[in-house]
Write a protein that holds these residues in place. Structure first.
Motif, PDB file in Angstrom:
ATOM      1  N   VAL A  29      13.059  -3.131 -20.841  1.00  0.00           N
ATOM      2  CA  VAL A  29      12.117  -3.933 -21.615  1.00  0.00           C
ATOM      3  C   VAL A  29      12.590  -5.378 -21.628  1.00  0.00           C
ATOM      4  CG1 VAL A  29      11.393  -2.012 -23.080  1.00  0.00           C
ATOM      5  CG2 VAL A  29      13.334  -3.416 -23.766  1.00  0.00           C
ATOM      6  N   GLU A  30      11.701  -6.273 -22.021  1.00  0.00           N
ATOM      7  CA  GLU A  30      12.043  -7.689 -22.109  1.00  0.00           C
ATOM      8  C   GLU A  30      12.876  -7.962 -23.346  1.00  0.00           C
ATOM      9  OE1 GLU A  30       8.534 -10.008 -22.017  1.00  0.00           O
ATOM     10  OE2 GLU A  30       7.935  -9.395 -19.993  1.00  0.00           O
ATOM     11  N   PRO A  31      13.706  -8.995 -23.314  1.00  0.00           N
ATOM     12  CA  PRO A  31      14.474  -9.379 -24.513  1.00  0.00           C
ATOM     13  C   PRO A  31      13.542  -9.704 -25.668  1.00  0.00           C
ATOM     14  CG  PRO A  31      15.324 -10.481 -22.569  1.00  0.00           C
ATOM     15  CD  PRO A  31      14.061  -9.809 -22.142  1.00  0.00           C
ATOM     16  N   GLY A  32      13.934  -9.337 -26.870  1.00  0.00           N
ATOM     17  CA  GLY A  32      13.097  -9.562 -28.041  1.00  0.00           C
ATOM     18  C   GLY A  32      12.224  -8.392 -28.403  1.00  0.00           C
ATOM     19  N   THR A  33      12.185  -7.369 -27.556  1.00  0.00           N
ATOM     20  CA  THR A  33      11.395  -6.174 -27.844  1.00  0.00           C
ATOM     21  C   THR A  33      12.083  -5.342 -28.916  1.00  0.00           C
ATOM     22  OG1 THR A  33      10.626  -6.137 -25.552  1.00  0.00           O
ATOM     23  CG2 THR A  33      10.316  -4.137 -26.840  1.00  0.00           C
ATOM     24  N   THR A  34      11.305  -4.837 -29.859  1.00  0.00           N
ATOM     25  CA  THR A  34      11.882  -3.986 -30.894  1.00  0.00           C
ATOM     26  C   THR A  34      12.117  -2.573 -30.346  1.00  0.00           C
ATOM     27  OG1 THR A  34       9.704  -3.329 -31.712  1.00  0.00           O
ATOM     28  CG2 THR A  34      10.711  -5.279 -32.712  1.00  0.00           C
ATOM     29  N   ILE A  35      12.964  -1.843 -31.042  1.00  0.00           N
ATOM     30  CA  ILE A  35      13.254  -0.461 -30.628  1.00  0.00           C
ATOM     31  C   ILE A  35      11.979   0.379 -30.662  1.00  0.00           C
ATOM     32  CG2 ILE A  35      14.551   1.615 -31.219  1.00  0.00           C
ATOM     33  CD1 ILE A  35      16.758  -0.149 -32.331  1.00  0.00           C
ATOM     34  N   LEU A  36      11.137   0.143 -31.658  1.00  0.00           N
ATOM     35  CA  LEU A  36       9.895   0.908 -31.773  1.00  0.00           C
ATOM     36  C   LEU A  36       8.987   0.684 -30.571  1.00  0.00           C
ATOM     37  CD1 LEU A  36       7.929   2.686 -33.362  1.00  0.00           C
ATOM     38  CD2 LEU A  36       7.157   0.637 -34.570  1.00  0.00           C
ATOM     39  N   ALA A  87      15.763   0.188 -39.242  1.00  0.00           N
ATOM     40  CA  ALA A  87      14.315   0.287 -39.051  1.00  0.00           C
ATOM     41  C   ALA A  87      13.988  -0.148 -37.627  1.00  0.00           C
ATOM     42  CB  ALA A  87      13.587  -0.581 -40.068  1.00  0.00           C
ATOM     43  N   SER A  88      13.440   0.747 -36.838  1.00  0.00           N
ATOM     44  CA  SER A  88      13.189   0.446 -35.427  1.00  0.00           C
ATOM     45  C   SER A  88      12.110  -0.613 -35.241  1.00  0.00           C
ATOM     46  CB  SER A  88      12.791   1.723 -34.693  1.00  0.00           C
ATOM     47  OG  SER A  88      11.617   2.289 -35.250  1.00  0.00           O
ATOM     48  N   CYS A  89      11.227  -0.802 -36.233  1.00  0.00           N
ATOM     49  CA  CYS A  89      10.169  -1.799 -36.098  1.00  0.00           C
ATOM     50  C   CYS A  89      10.682  -3.212 -36.322  1.00  0.00           C
ATOM     51  CB  CYS A  89       9.030  -1.498 -37.078  1.00  0.00           C
ATOM     52  SG  CYS A  89       9.486  -1.679 -38.815  1.00  0.00           S
ATOM     53  N   ARG A  90      11.892  -3.344 -36.858  1.00  0.00           N
ATOM     54  CA  ARG A  90      12.455  -4.664 -37.164  1.00  0.00           C
ATOM     55  C   ARG A  90      13.706  -4.978 -36.361  1.00  0.00           C
ATOM     56  NH1 ARG A  90       9.797  -8.727 -39.864  1.00  0.00           N
ATOM     57  NH2 ARG A  90       8.640  -7.952 -41.655  1.00  0.00           N
ATOM     58  N   THR A  91      14.234  -4.032 -35.627  1.00  0.00           N
ATOM     59  CA  THR A  91      15.480  -4.214 -34.886  1.00  0.00           C
ATOM     60  C   THR A  91      15.172  -4.403 -33.408  1.00  0.00           C
ATOM     61  OG1 THR A  91      16.560  -2.720 -36.473  1.00  0.00           O
ATOM     62  CG2 THR A  91      17.769  -3.259 -34.456  1.00  0.00           C
ATOM     63  N   THR A  92      15.624  -5.521 -32.853  1.00  0.00           N
ATOM     64  CA  THR A  92      15.394  -5.790 -31.433  1.00  0.00           C
ATOM     65  C   THR A  92      16.477  -5.121 -30.587  1.00  0.00           C
ATOM     66  OG1 THR A  92      16.622  -7.877 -31.640  1.00  0.00           O
ATOM     67  CG2 THR A  92      14.229  -7.976 -31.869  1.00  0.00           C
ATOM     68  N   VAL A  93      16.141  -4.846 -29.353  1.00  0.00           N
ATOM     69  CA  VAL A  93      17.055  -4.145 -28.454  1.00  0.00           C
ATOM     70  C   VAL A  93      18.076  -5.101 -27.863  1.00  0.00           C
ATOM     71  CG1 VAL A  93      15.291  -2.449 -27.883  1.00  0.00           C
ATOM     72  CG2 VAL A  93      15.559  -4.483 -26.456  1.00  0.00           C
ATOM     73  N   MET A  94      19.166  -4.535 -27.389  1.00  0.00           N
ATOM     74  CA  MET A  94      20.198  -5.275 -26.653  1.00  0.00           C
ATOM     75  C   MET A  94      20.444  -4.535 -25.340  1.00  0.00           C
ATOM     76  SD  MET A  94      20.929  -7.865 -28.530  1.00  0.00           S
ATOM     77  CE  MET A  94      22.438  -8.477 -27.792  1.00  0.00           C
ATOM     78  N   ASP A  95      20.975  -5.242 -24.375  1.00  0.00           N
ATOM     79  CA  ASP A  95      21.207  -4.638 -23.060  1.00  0.00           C
ATOM     80  C   ASP A  95      22.279  -3.560 -23.169  1.00  0.00           C
ATOM     81  OD1 ASP A  95      20.924  -4.227 -20.380  1.00  0.00           O
ATOM     82  OD2 ASP A  95      22.301  -5.821 -19.781  1.00  0.00           O
TER      83      ASP A  95
END
Length: 372
Positions: A29-36, A87-95
């Motif tokens: 996914v692109e940077p800034g995408t949330t876990i949800l 909360a997956s809707c508020r937490t962004t992913v990391m590589d």
């Protein structure tokens, strides 16, 4: 100068995608995408439930906590797990991040507790609730809820309120997800309702009992995940599993309205009109109140065909795809002639004397009344 398509390809190559693993399933996914949203890209049971997050509403999410997940690995640069569920809707992913959703007993137990909290003051009136059959909280409690409640105190109750001519507020069912507030704030030109009070006394309400009056305010009904905001023109008139949803559209006069809707029909009668929703229960495009409340006849719409319903939905029990409308046997009896329908027969006789008004006859009509 390079063509635009070539530019876009080069820009896409420059953006480094993050590789994330959710329940042992990898996705980029692109940077800034949330876990949800990363989980939604995978789809299926990997996707956490969400009662307050709405992708089309800015600032939504982080209220209901039903989308809690466990981050077992922060990233490749920092592999330490996060100490608490997030909360997956508020937490962004990391590589390199690794997330556990349905594979974590801790997450399932926490989600069960969250559902129990959401149901503390909920009236549990599913048999009479007009939202039954398409209620997200109903589905959530079935999948993650407990068999019984431990709450022994009196539930909070509120009186039903009319928010204008078309919307009924049943605050007792509300879970304070804020979706309707964000919708009115971002979609309409003015917002007249919000959260009043604090703590257990918090409630959705209007200031000094104003009514909700706006061209797009009916969309608060579609975004509500429970039966707190309902359509008064449809309320208690029918059950959703008795109706057949069909896709339809019209050329709406409002330039902001897409005109693409779902008609909920029984036979040729239109009981209600809603916006089209995706598989996550979010509207594809918002519609105006004219399409929603004023266009309740099939002739007002161009019907595209039956809407595809999820197999596990109660609405799908009335399967109607590829069915044929019953044939009227009266036409065959009359040798192909269409029967003449007599309208308003109690005010005018079209059989004997059209000039006689039956309503002016004193007492039951008699053959003597029709003599010339």
């Amino acid at each position: 100068m390079l063509p635009a398509s070539t530019k876009d390809i080069k820009m896409a190559e420059e953006i480094k995608l993050f590789k994330v693993k959710i329940d042992n399933i990898s996705v980029e996914v692109e940077p800034g995408t949330t876990i949800l949203n990363a989980a939604r890209k995978i789809g299926g049971e990997v996707v956490p439930p969400a009662m307050c997050y709405y992708s089309k509403l800015q600032g939504s999410g982080g209220k209901c906590r039903t989308c809690l997940v466990k981050v077992s690995k922060g990233s490749d640069a920092d592999p330490r797990p996060m100490p608490k569920l997030v909360a997956s809707c508020r937490t962004t992913v990391m590589d390199g991040m690794e997330v556990a959703n349905i594979t974590s007993p801790e997450v399932l137990d926490a989600r069960k507790g969250v559902v129990e909290f959401l149901l503390l003051n909920h009236p549990l009136d599913c048999p009479v609730c007009d939202q039954a059959g398409e209620c997200h909280l109903q589905d959530l409690s079935y999948e993650h809820g407990a068999d019984s409640t431990r709450y022994e105190f009196k539930r909070r109750t509120f009186d039903k309120v009319d928010l204008g001519d078309h919307i009924k507020l049943h605050m007792t069912r509300c879970i304070l997800c804020y979706r309707c507030v964000y919708t009115a704030d971002q979609l309409t030109e003015k917002r007249e309702h919000g959260i009043l009070g604090r703590g257990d006394a918090s409630e959705i309400s209007t200031y000094i009992s104003q009514s909700l009056d706006n061209d797009f305010i009916g969309n608060v009904i579609d975004v509500c995940p429970v039966g707190a905001l309902t359509d008064q023109t449809f309320r208690f008139k029918n059950r959703v599993w008795f109706l057949k949803p069909v896709d339809a559209h019209r050329d709406c006069e409002n330039p902001k309205c897409c005109g693409k809707t779902v008609l909920w029909m029984r036979g040729d009668e239109v009981f209600r009109v809603t916006a089209r929703k995706d598989k996550y229960g979010e509207v594809e495009a918002f519609i105006c109140d004219t399409c929603r409340f004023d266009k309740k006849e099939a002739k007002d719409w161009i019907i595209e065909g039956p809407r595809k319903i999820e197999r596990n939905s109660v609405i799908s029990q009335g399967h109607y795809v590829n069915t044929v409308k019953p044939k009227d046997p009266l036409v065959d009896v009359l040798d192909g002639r269409q029967p003449k329908l007599l309208f308003d027969i109690h005010s005018e006789s079209k059989v004997n004397r059209p000039d006689i008004d039956l309503s002016k006859i004193n007492g039951p009509a008699h053959s003597d009344d029709f003599k010339k």
